[in-house]
Design an enzyme around this catalytic site. Structure first.
Site, PDB file in Angstrom:
ATOM      1  CE  LYS A 190      33.985  39.134  41.593  1.00  0.00           C
ATOM      2  NZ  LYS A 190      32.935  40.116  41.358  1.00  0.00           N
ATOM      3  CG  ASP A 243      35.495  38.950  38.615  1.00  0.00           C
ATOM      4  OD1 ASP A 243      36.216  39.345  39.559  1.00  0.00           O
ATOM      5  OD2 ASP A 243      34.420  39.513  38.317  1.00  0.00           O
ATOM      6  CB  SER A 253      37.975  40.157  47.598  1.00  0.00           C
ATOM      7  OG  SER A 253      36.638  39.704  47.668  1.00  0.00           O
TER       8      SER A 253
END
Lengths: 331, 331
Positions: A190, A243, A253
């Protein structure tokens, strides 16, 4: 009565490692955070906080900070170091890890030279211990702040109830799985697509395009996962799509931020320097493409990102490549 | 040579209907946007724009605005009216719709009294015509602005190539599917969960919790979809997870905005009044729960939202209900 771990050692002092140590100590388990050396121990003990990684989050009283030898009496050892240093860290810590200890990986990555998952790296460095992995939509600052969230612990040979008891709390809800490869690959892959999402954000592509890219990304993750023996359904769960979307939309992030900086024209080196901490996706993209080649799996989105980061094409050219490539039917 | 539609009629003058009419006209098909009455025709013709729904977006030269009789020579009729008025609109327009015309639904909802999908409502009101549905991550203002995006057209009995040619452009990429029920239910159900996502945003739950809620929402959508004959894989595609995340994260989403207002304490009536246009999820949640009851499907997230909107519990109580309910294993 469920068996409980008596003492946990968490290594290292990354944002996520520090967060997990704080979380475990808050949750009532005797916990030691393993620092690099005595200097780092002294700095963290003096502040009772990790000011650079988790500003404003005080260490709870039950959290010790110490060097590797303090891991000796731990019956649970958790690794949360960058993927590129996991093997070296595990081999260095090995003499201090009990033969009876359970080992859990919270590192999200794939070893570039070998294509091994992090739990496979740990199994080689710390043989014969029960192994587990932890992954899910867990932005560390939110977990450290006590915001509600959930995660997945996957294992096939450790005591899953004891692991769940150690990590499960009213704020962090723990789901269990036996698909170690799927949970681990979801967490690793991811990060690649969060970089692409950040690039799309920087270019002002809009939420329609971003959603389309992430939908195709999820399919790409699942294809490689299934080729590596994972269960396709895992990618529809917290450790997959959960996620992926948390990392692709959150301003916290690092991988998404890397994409934003690259999308605005920064080189990958300059962007990583500005972020100042590992953004795993920048390494994982190359490891995943190498692994995909051995499995005969196509990963056009990852390949396009690789060309932006290391092959000299612009983010705009990459997005065009992907748009032109799309097929007529969704399947 | 692929058969092409010669003339499209789009009804009505909602944000999405107006956007689709603009898009089709830009894409080279003769298009008429069907307005409610001569007054609305005059207003829209004078402005050559829909200032309230799509401020700043000029109608392209090829776009006509007219009342129902102008639909007579259309070989494609597109419905984009609110779900609660679809049946009345379709029956009113029926005398003006050719027996040979293809009918496509761009309305996202479920009929509350009957549980019918929008294409089923259209099939009853306009029998014996080829039918299709269009759905995907399509925030109308982004499509109107020409930002890149993608959508899905699903049909089992219309000429899919001609439909694709009419809607497909360099900015809006059209995928095709034969899963009419899945594509339609994805578009309808996702509005329920976008409201929940907006509530979570208003409460500052964070991106970890939002991702967890959306992951469970996707599973809930898929369960009802499969019980209604849809293909589970459709919910992993653009019309499922793609639309869900676009709607749940975009500041342009009315359903997400409804959730934000309710999350800050507004009643559903007050929130809808402030938004000033239909937020389909507020109706769909009750239609979906009624449909789920007939199929024996549990929808705890939709049920919790229903209690917030119409049952007097607070958003915080709803989130707590959901957190307490979660099971140990993800499946």
């Amino acid at each position: 009565l469920t068996a409980r771990f008596q003492r946990v050692a968490v290594t290292g002092t990354t944002g996520w490692g520090t967060t997990l140590a704080i979380h475990l100590a808050r949750n009532g388990t005797s916990t030691v955070l393993i620092a690099r050396d005595e200097d780092e121990v002294a700095t963290l003990q003096a502040a009772r906080a990790h000011g650079r990684r988790l500003p404003g989050v005080a260490f709870p009283p039950g959290l010790e900070v110490a060097t590797a030898t303090a891991a000796t009496d731990a019956d649970l050892v958790c690794f949360a170091v960058p993927s590129v240093t996991l093997e070296a860290n595990a081999r260095a810590l090995a003499p201090c890890v009990s033969r009876e200890a359970t080992v859990i990986s919270a590192t999200k990555g794939i070893e570039r030279a070998t294509g091994r998952r992090m739990s496979e790296v740990l199994a080689a460095a710390l043989p014969a211990r029960p192994l587990a992995v932890l992954s899910g939509p867990n932005l560390s600052r939110e977990v450290a702040a006590g915001l509600p969230g959930s995660t997945v612990i996957a294992t096939r040979d450790a005591s899953v109830d004891a692991l769940r008891s150690a990590f499960h709390s009213t704020s962090l809800r723990v789901y269990t799985s036996d698909d170690v490869a799927g949970v681990e690959l979801g967490g690793a892959l991811k990060n690649i697509y969060a970089i692409v999402a950040g690039m799309a954000d920087a270019m002002g592509s809009g939420d329609n395009a971003k959603a389309a890219i992430l939908t195709r990304s999820l399919a790409e993750m699942g294809r490689l996962g299934v080729a590596c023996g994972a269960d396709a359904l895992t990618f529809q769960g917290l450790a997959g799509v959960g996620d992926l979307i948390a990392t692709s939309y959150s301003p916290l992030s690092r991988n998404r931020r890397l994409g934003e900086l690259v999308g605005r024209g920064a080189s990958v080196e300059a962007a990583l320097a500005e972020i100042g901490e590992t953004a795993e996706g920048a390494t994982t993209v190359q490891a995943a493409l190498a692994l995909a080649a051995t499995k005969g799996v196509e990963m056009p989105i990852a390949a396009a990102l690789d060309r932006v980061l290391y092959g000299g094409i612009t983010p705009l050219e990459a997005i065009r490549l992907l748009m032109e490539r799309e097929p007529r039917s969704e399947r």
